[in-house]
Write a protein that holds these residues in place. Structure first.
Motif, PDB file in Angstrom:
ATOM      1  N   LEU A 263       0.861  -1.186   0.000  1.00 47.01           N
ATOM      2  CA  LEU A 263       0.000   0.000   0.000  1.00 47.01           C
ATOM      3  C   LEU A 263       0.897   1.236   0.000  1.00 47.01           C
ATOM      4  N   LYS A 264       0.523   2.204  -0.837  1.00 49.92           N
ATOM      5  CA  LYS A 264       1.320   3.421  -0.936  1.00 49.92           C
ATOM      6  C   LYS A 264       0.404   4.631  -1.104  1.00 49.92           C
ATOM      7  N   LEU A 265       0.668   5.643  -0.315  1.00 51.88           N
ATOM      8  CA  LEU A 265      -0.036   6.922  -0.446  1.00 51.88           C
ATOM      9  C   LEU A 265       0.961   7.968  -0.916  1.00 51.88           C
ATOM     10  N   THR A 266       0.554   8.745  -1.928  1.00 51.72           N
ATOM     11  CA  THR A 266       1.411   9.810  -2.444  1.00 51.72           C
ATOM     12  C   THR A 266       0.631  11.123  -2.445  1.00 51.72           C
ATOM     13  N   ASP A 267       1.140  12.098  -1.672  1.00 51.17           N
ATOM     14  CA  ASP A 267       0.484  13.413  -1.566  1.00 51.17           C
ATOM     15  C   ASP A 267      -1.023  13.261  -1.319  1.00 51.17           C
ATOM     16  N   TRP A 268      -1.354  12.408  -0.386  1.00 48.19           N
ATOM     17  CA  TRP A 268      -2.751  12.040  -0.120  1.00 48.19           C
ATOM     18  C   TRP A 268      -3.396  13.040   0.854  1.00 48.19           C
ATOM     19  N   SER A 269      -4.516  13.618   0.453  1.00 43.39           N
ATOM     20  CA  SER A 269      -5.221  14.591   1.292  1.00 43.39           C
ATOM     21  C   SER A 269      -6.706  14.255   1.347  1.00 43.39           C
ATOM     22  N   ALA A 270      -7.307  14.589   2.472  1.00 40.02           N
ATOM     23  CA  ALA A 270      -8.740  14.375   2.658  1.00 40.02           C
ATOM     24  C   ALA A 270      -9.343  15.639   3.244  1.00 40.02           C
ATOM     25  N   TYR A 271     -10.341  16.167   2.572  1.00 40.60           N
ATOM     26  CA  TYR A 271     -10.997  17.413   3.005  1.00 40.60           C
ATOM     27  C   TYR A 271     -12.383  17.092   3.546  1.00 40.60           C
ATOM     28  N   ASP A 272     -12.630  17.481   4.796  1.00 36.83           N
ATOM     29  CA  ASP A 272     -13.927  17.255   5.433  1.00 36.83           C
ATOM     30  C   ASP A 272     -14.803  18.474   5.179  1.00 36.83           C
ATOM     31  N   THR A 273     -15.845  18.299   4.369  1.00 39.73           N
ATOM     32  CA  THR A 273     -16.698  19.433   3.995  1.00 39.73           C
ATOM     33  C   THR A 273     -17.517  19.957   5.178  1.00 39.73           C
ATOM     34  N   GLN A 274     -17.818  19.082   6.136  1.00 32.78           N
ATOM     35  CA  GLN A 274     -18.582  19.535   7.307  1.00 32.78           C
ATOM     36  C   GLN A 274     -17.720  20.394   8.230  1.00 32.78           C
ATOM     37  N   LEU A 275     -16.472  19.986   8.423  1.00 28.48           N
ATOM     38  CA  LEU A 275     -15.563  20.770   9.265  1.00 28.48           C
ATOM     39  C   LEU A 275     -14.974  21.951   8.523  1.00 28.48           C
ATOM     40  N   GLY A 276     -14.970  21.852   7.196  1.00 28.63           N
ATOM     41  CA  GLY A 276     -14.415  22.937   6.396  1.00 28.63           C
ATOM     42  C   GLY A 276     -12.894  22.991   6.425  1.00 28.63           C
ATOM     43  N   ARG A 277     -12.245  21.835   6.580  1.00 30.87           N
ATOM     44  CA  ARG A 277     -10.779  21.809   6.606  1.00 30.87           C
ATOM     45  C   ARG A 277     -10.272  20.425   6.206  1.00 30.87           C
ATOM     46  N   LYS A 278      -8.974  20.384   5.900  1.00 32.68           N
ATOM     47  CA  LYS A 278      -8.346  19.108   5.590  1.00 32.68           C
ATOM     48  C   LYS A 278      -8.094  18.331   6.877  1.00 32.68           C
ATOM     49  N   VAL A 279      -8.465  17.055   6.889  1.00 31.75           N
ATOM     50  CA  VAL A 279      -8.187  16.201   8.045  1.00 31.75           C
ATOM     51  C   VAL A 279      -6.976  15.309   7.792  1.00 31.75           C
ATOM     52  N   ALA A 280      -6.562  15.239   6.531  1.00 27.77           N
ATOM     53  CA  ALA A 280      -5.298  14.588   6.159  1.00 27.77           C
ATOM     54  C   ALA A 280      -4.649  15.466   5.099  1.00 27.77           C
ATOM     55  N   LYS A 281      -3.350  15.756   5.287  1.00 27.94           N
ATOM     56  CA  LYS A 281      -2.683  16.733   4.420  1.00 27.94           C
ATOM     57  C   LYS A 281      -1.414  16.152   3.802  1.00 27.94           C
ATOM     58  N   ASN A 282      -1.446  15.990   2.491  1.00 24.41           N
ATOM     59  CA  ASN A 282      -0.249  15.604   1.730  1.00 24.41           C
ATOM     60  C   ASN A 282       0.541  14.462   2.383  1.00 24.41           C
ATOM     61  N   VAL A 283      -0.190  13.389   2.694  1.00 21.64           N
ATOM     62  CA  VAL A 283       0.417  12.247   3.377  1.00 21.64           C
ATOM     63  C   VAL A 283       1.159  11.361   2.384  1.00 21.64           C
ATOM     64  N   ASN A 284       2.402  11.042   2.719  1.00 22.24           N
ATOM     65  CA  ASN A 284       3.182  10.071   1.957  1.00 22.24           C
ATOM     66  C   ASN A 284       3.511   8.920   2.898  1.00 22.24           C
ATOM     67  N   LEU A 285       3.093   7.709   2.511  1.00 22.94           N
ATOM     68  CA  LEU A 285       3.192   6.559   3.423  1.00 22.94           C
ATOM     69  C   LEU A 285       3.316   5.284   2.617  1.00 22.94           C
ATOM     70  N   GLU A 286       4.116   4.358   3.127  1.00 23.14           N
ATOM     71  CA  GLU A 286       4.255   3.045   2.488  1.00 23.14           C
ATOM     72  C   GLU A 286       4.097   1.941   3.516  1.00 23.14           C
ATOM     73  N   LEU A 287       3.419   0.879   3.124  1.00 24.50           N
ATOM     74  CA  LEU A 287       3.301  -0.327   3.938  1.00 24.50           C
ATOM     75  C   LEU A 287       3.789  -1.505   3.118  1.00 24.50           C
ATOM     76  N   LYS A 288       4.697  -2.283   3.704  1.00 20.37           N
ATOM     77  CA  LYS A 288       5.248  -3.427   2.984  1.00 20.37           C
ATOM     78  C   LYS A 288       4.658  -4.745   3.504  1.00 20.37           C
ATOM     79  N   LYS A 289       4.746  -5.774   2.693  1.00 18.12           N
ATOM     80  CA  LYS A 289       4.245  -7.091   3.080  1.00 18.12           C
ATOM     81  C   LYS A 289       5.011  -7.598   4.304  1.00 18.12           C
ATOM     82  N   GLY A 290       4.261  -8.142   5.272  1.00 21.15           N
ATOM     83  CA  GLY A 290       4.878  -8.697   6.468  1.00 21.15           C
ATOM     84  C   GLY A 290       5.369  -7.656   7.443  1.00 21.15           C
TER      85      GLY A 290
END
Length: 506
Positions: A263-290
């Motif tokens: 699993l890999k996230l590149t510049d991953w962002s999540a905007y919450d329209t109810q809160l009116g702000r980003k709850v995740a900002k430009n996340v870069n993350l990797e998960l490897k097997k095992g």
């Protein structure tokens, strides 16, 4: 007169087919903080329900002696009248009523036939000062955080001239600051002569606050430990709780084999329209097997929001960036898409949205993957029993039968059912959000052992946890979040609690 405010002698309580308490004894001195500890299912809450009158006189054997008088409580109000107050983990407040209405609910101050609201507000203000809660009495409960609601519950108990205050896992849903404030308040109440019984799984809290601690195991009194004698230590408590020494609470993984990126996230962002702000900002993350990666951070740092944005985005955040699963770019429109891609998410709130508490074990285990027990749209109930039996055995779910209602299980066993529910979907990537919240040290060890076994079978795990010891004890790498962003990635060899907190508070 004795120096004890409470003595419970030879308490035995049976349910159909189960002896929940067997000859239990506990003594609490006046002006003492007495912790009640034990694994989930040890009988702690049952004992307190006997004391408070939830289980009335005649439904148990043994004696309750309060202030040197034998008591026969037939209902909760009987225990309240003599000065016993109990605050449960699930707070019993009315969210749409004010603070002052909640403090005196069922105990209204009257003037003739009418409620004297002016005097109610005056006395509510006094109670709020006692618990050091700086809010106006007119504030609605729903506008307060959990920590402040907890203080309102204590103010409510104090308004009834409580002499013995019982708290069941009072800090389970609180952040670190609110937990510390609550423990300080209990110490102040002790100085005012109010005795306290606190049920807690958090051993550090027990060690910091308890004058004495009684350990229950399998419905029996094992021992009472005395802080003044140096008996309330982590190793002594654990040994008595689980009946053996656990030298390492975090079982080691041997022959670690880390494979390709799953699993890999590149510049991953999540905007919450109810809160009116980003709850995740430009996340870069990797998960490897095992691999187990830990996500650390303070409450509100965006850890759960990040997990939900990966798991099919059930909150309908506006998403940006790239998500890759096993090297393929993915765009999930629904949680079912994430499940099909081999991702499972075990929620932090197993009671709220993780389990069907009024249904049995087998129904819960099959709930996320009904197709796995169906043929041409028709459920195969025999297959459901088979699947439920397999997970009950492999996860060591302690229950009388597969038909046992999940809401009646201990927290640790509920968590195993929740885990089984998602393992039945056949995931390759497992997101565990606060996997051991509200469960005892013995059950934690079992969950950690299961995690290691899953890794050995080829799964990969993202673990979100507020417990720094857990994050450091189980992770291969750690990402630290604050304000929705990744503030740092740490190799486990170079990680300390201080380095995590430094990043978490940036």
């Amino acid at each position: 007169m004795s120096g004890y405010i409470l003595e419970m002698s030879s308490i035995t309580k049976e349910f159909p087919g189960v002896k929940a308490l067997s000859d239990v004894n506990i003594k609490v001195e006046k002006g003492e903080i007495h912790c009640l500890i034990g694994e989930n299912g040890a009988g702690k809450s049952t004992l307190m329900k006997v004391l408070s009158g939830v289980y009335p006189f005649g439904t148990y054997q043994g004696d309750i002696i309060f202030e040197d008088e034998v008591q026969q409580f037939n209902e909760i109000n009987d225990s309240v009248k003599v000065g016993i107050g109990i605050i449960y983990q699930e707070l019993a407040l009315f969210p749409d009523l004010t603070v002052y209405e909640n403090i005196f609910a069922g105990n209204e101050i009257t003037k003739g036939p009418f409620v004297d609201w002016n005097e109610t507000i005056v006395q509510a203000t006094q109670m709020l000062k006692k618990v050091k809660l700086n809010v106006t009495p007119e504030t609605l409960i729903k506008d307060l955080g959990i920590g402040k609601q907890q203080l309102v519950e204590i103010a409510k108990a104090l308004s009834k001239d409580v002499k013995l205050l019982i708290l069941d896992e009072p800090t389970a849903a609180l952040n670190e600051n609110d937990s510390e404030n609550l423990l300080e308040l209990l110490k102040e109440l002790k100085n005012q002569g109010i005795s306290c019984i606190m049920i807690s799984h958090k051993l550090k809290e027990v060690i910091s606050i308890a004058d004495k601690a009684t350990v229950l195991r399998d419905g029996k009194t094992i021992c009472t430990l005395d802080a003044q004698k140096g008996e309330i230590t982590e190793s002594i408590i654990i040994k008595n709780m689980v009946g053996r020494e656990i030298e390492d609470i975090f079982p080691k993984r041997l022959d670690k084999k880390v494979g390709e990126t799953v699993l890999k996230l590149t510049d991953w962002s999540a905007y919450d329209t109810q809160l009116g702000r980003k709850v995740a900002k430009n996340v870069n993350l990797e998960l490897k097997k095992g691999e187990i990666i830990g996500i650390a951070g303070l409450m509100g740092s965006g850890r759960t929001e990040l997990a939900l944005s990966i798991f099919g985005n059930p909150k309908n955040y506006k998403l940006q960036g790239e998500l890759e699963v096993h090297g393929e770019k993915k765009s999930f429109k629904h949680t079912s898409d994430a499940i099909k891609a081999g991702i499972a998410y075990v929620t932090e709130d197993r009671k709220g949205d993780g389990l069907f508490l009024i249904q049995d074990i087998k129904s819960n285990v099959s709930a996320a993957h009904m197709k796995g027990i169906s043929k041409k749209g028709i459920l195969n109930l025999n297959e459901e029993v088979k699947v439920g039996t397999d997970y009950k055995k492999s996860l060591n779910i302690k229950a009388s039968s597969l038909e046992q209602v999940v809401g009646k299980l201990s927290g640790g066993n509920q968590q195993k059912v929740s885990l089984g529910k998602w393992l039945f979907t056949g995931p390759k990537i497992l997101i565990l959000d606060e996997p051991t919240r509200g469960i005892d040290v013995g059950a934690k060890f079992e969950i950690y052992t299961i995690m290691n076994a899953l890794i050995k079978e080829g799964l990969s795990i993202i673990m979100i946890s507020s417990e720094l010891g857990e994050i450091m004890g189980m992770s291969d790498r750690i990402y630290v979040m604050a304000e929705g962003a990744i503030k740092g990635e740490l190799a486990i060899e170079e990680t300390t609690q201080e380095t995590i907190m430094e990043l978490a508070t940036q």
